[in-house]
Design an enzyme around this catalytic site. Structure first.
Site, short mmCIF file in Angstrom:
data_model
loop_
_atom_site.label_atom_id
_atom_site.label_comp_id
_atom_site.label_asym_id
_atom_site.label_seq_id
_atom_site.Cartn_x
_atom_site.Cartn_y
_atom_site.Cartn_z
N HIS A 124 0.87 -1.19 0.00
CA HIS A 124 0.00 0.00 0.00
C HIS A 124 0.89 1.23 0.00
O HIS A 124 1.28 1.75 1.06
CB HIS A 124 -0.92 -0.03 1.23
CG HIS A 124 -1.93 1.08 1.27
ND1 HIS A 124 -3.12 0.98 1.94
CD2 HIS A 124 -1.94 2.31 0.72
CE1 HIS A 124 -3.80 2.10 1.82
NE2 HIS A 124 -3.09 2.94 1.08
N GLU A 157 -11.25 3.54 5.86
CA GLU A 157 -10.18 4.42 6.37
C GLU A 157 -10.87 5.51 7.19
O GLU A 157 -10.70 5.59 8.39
CB GLU A 157 -9.39 5.01 5.19
CG GLU A 157 -8.28 5.98 5.61
CD GLU A 157 -7.56 6.65 4.42
OE1 GLU A 157 -8.10 6.59 3.29
OE2 GLU A 157 -6.48 7.23 4.63
N1 ADE Z 1 -4.48 8.81 -1.96
C1 ADE Z 1 -3.24 8.84 -1.43
N2 ADE Z 1 -3.28 8.44 -0.15
C2 ADE Z 1 -4.56 8.12 0.13
C3 ADE Z 1 -5.24 7.63 1.27
N3 ADE Z 1 -4.60 7.38 2.42
N4 ADE Z 1 -6.56 7.46 1.20
C4 ADE Z 1 -7.21 7.72 0.08
N5 ADE Z 1 -6.63 8.17 -1.02
C5 ADE Z 1 -5.31 8.37 -1.00
ZN ZN Z 2 -3.74 4.79 0.48
#
Ligand code: ADE
Ligand code: ZN
Length: 330
Positions: free
Chosen positions: A14, A197
């Site tokens: 990631h 997230e």
């Molecule tokens: N683009 C880059 N980092 C990201 C993240 N943590 N969440 C969503 N989009 C992203």
């Molecule tokens: Zn990300």
């Protein structure tokens, strides 16, 4: 622990390549390409990295990406990241790129892809780092824009292993892109998506049920829902967790409150990753160190996390076994 973290072979699953743009390179490219930055110097850039949410970060991250213009800019960006990987004993990477961030500024898809790919090939040859490339769709943009991006990717299909979904999560659930991901699957792309997230656990359910993802990026809000956690364990659907990112973007208040160890102990296939290391204060080893310093992680658990990074990768079974055996020797 710090020594073990450094020595362990690791995979990173990631990582947004645009998020590895260090302020020094940002300034050098801005000067070369005659791009105006809203900062006077590197110090001022670093001071701006005080985020209150995912969106507050994304605004700065997209502005930073404006300095990337030529194929050699994308090459330099990727090569700088691979040198960091080499220094931290990362042997395999599956990196994200955001084509729409660049095509919307008039940069050709091919320019972006070839710059990144040439650096990845050099990384394999000269540093022994294996790699796959994952193309992410920006979820704040339309389905139509995403379909155009999918079409633009097809001539380069052999260089892209899969597709993902990133950018502003809340208000842009996976269901917005259900039809797109059906097409991506038909093309033969592997599928991952950012979910859980900032968005709640329903985003993770949608990513699994509607997009048919093979991995969830972040996914930390799964623990709101016991049934979901059970499913993740039963199906061994991996989570690519990014501890420093979660704290910097205030998805988690303090590292001591991070649920990665709890999920690991429950049997979820969690992995450690850096997300956007130039913005969040650390590459992969700093992420491992941060959880070791703040959570009660044993050496065996640390090794399990490193082994998980290979298990959750898109490597073939023989390579997965090779690397997990290597980890077990420490
Ligand atoms: N683009 C880059 N980092 C990201 C993240 N943590 N969440 C969503 N989009 C992203
Ligand atoms: Zn990300």
């Amino acid at each position: 622990m710090k020594e073990l973290i450094q020595k362990l072979p690791k995979a990173e699953l990631h990582l947004h390549i645009e998020g590895s743009l260090e302020p020094e390179l940002m300034f050098a490219l801005a000067q070369k390409n005659n791009i105006n930055l809203p900062y006077k110097n590197v110090e001022e850039v670093k001071q701006a990295y005080n985020f209150t949410s995912l969106q507050s970060f994304l605004n700065i991250y997209y502005a930073g990406a404006n300095v990337l213009i030529t194929e050699s800019d994308f090459f330099d960006l990727t090569w700088a990241y691979l040198l960091r990987c080499h220094a931290q004993n990362v042997c395999h990477v599956e990196i994200f790129f955001d084509p729409q961030t660049h095509t919307s500024r008039g940069i050709a898809f091919q320019t972006v892809l070839e710059g990144i790919t040439k650096a990845l090939q050099k990384g394999e040859k000269e540093l022994g780092i294996g790699s796959f490339l994952i193309m992410c769709f920006l979820r704040h943009l339309s389905e139509e824009d995403a379909f155009e991006t999918l079409k633009a990717s097809l001539p380069f299909k052999d260089k892209i292993i899969g597709v993902g979904l990133d950018s502003s999560e809340v208000g842009h659930p996976p269901s917005k892109f259900e039809r797109l991901f059906v097409e991506c699957k038909k093309v033969g792309y592997k599928i991952v998506a950012h979910a859980g997230e900032e968005g709640d656990s329903s985003y993770i359910w949608e990513a699994i049920n509607l997009l048919q993802v093979e991995r969830i990026d972040h996914g930390i809000r799964c623990d709101e829902d016991e049934t979901l956690v059970k499913l993740l364990i039963e199906k061994q659907i991996p989570l690519t967790v990014c501890p420093l990112s979660n704290v910097k973007l205030k998805a988690v208040k303090h590292m001591k409150e991070h649920n990665i160890l709890k999920l690991l102990r429950q049997g979820v296939l969690v992995t450690v990753n850096s997300d956007d290391p130039a913005y969040f204060g650390g590459y992969i080893n700093e992420n491992y160190e941060a959880i070791c310093e703040n959570l009660d992680l044993s050496r065996e658990e640390l090794k399990t996390l490193a082994a998980n990074s290979f298990k959750a990768s898109f490597l073939n079974e023989a390579k997965k076994r090779y690397f997990t055996d290597l980890v077990s020797q420490y």
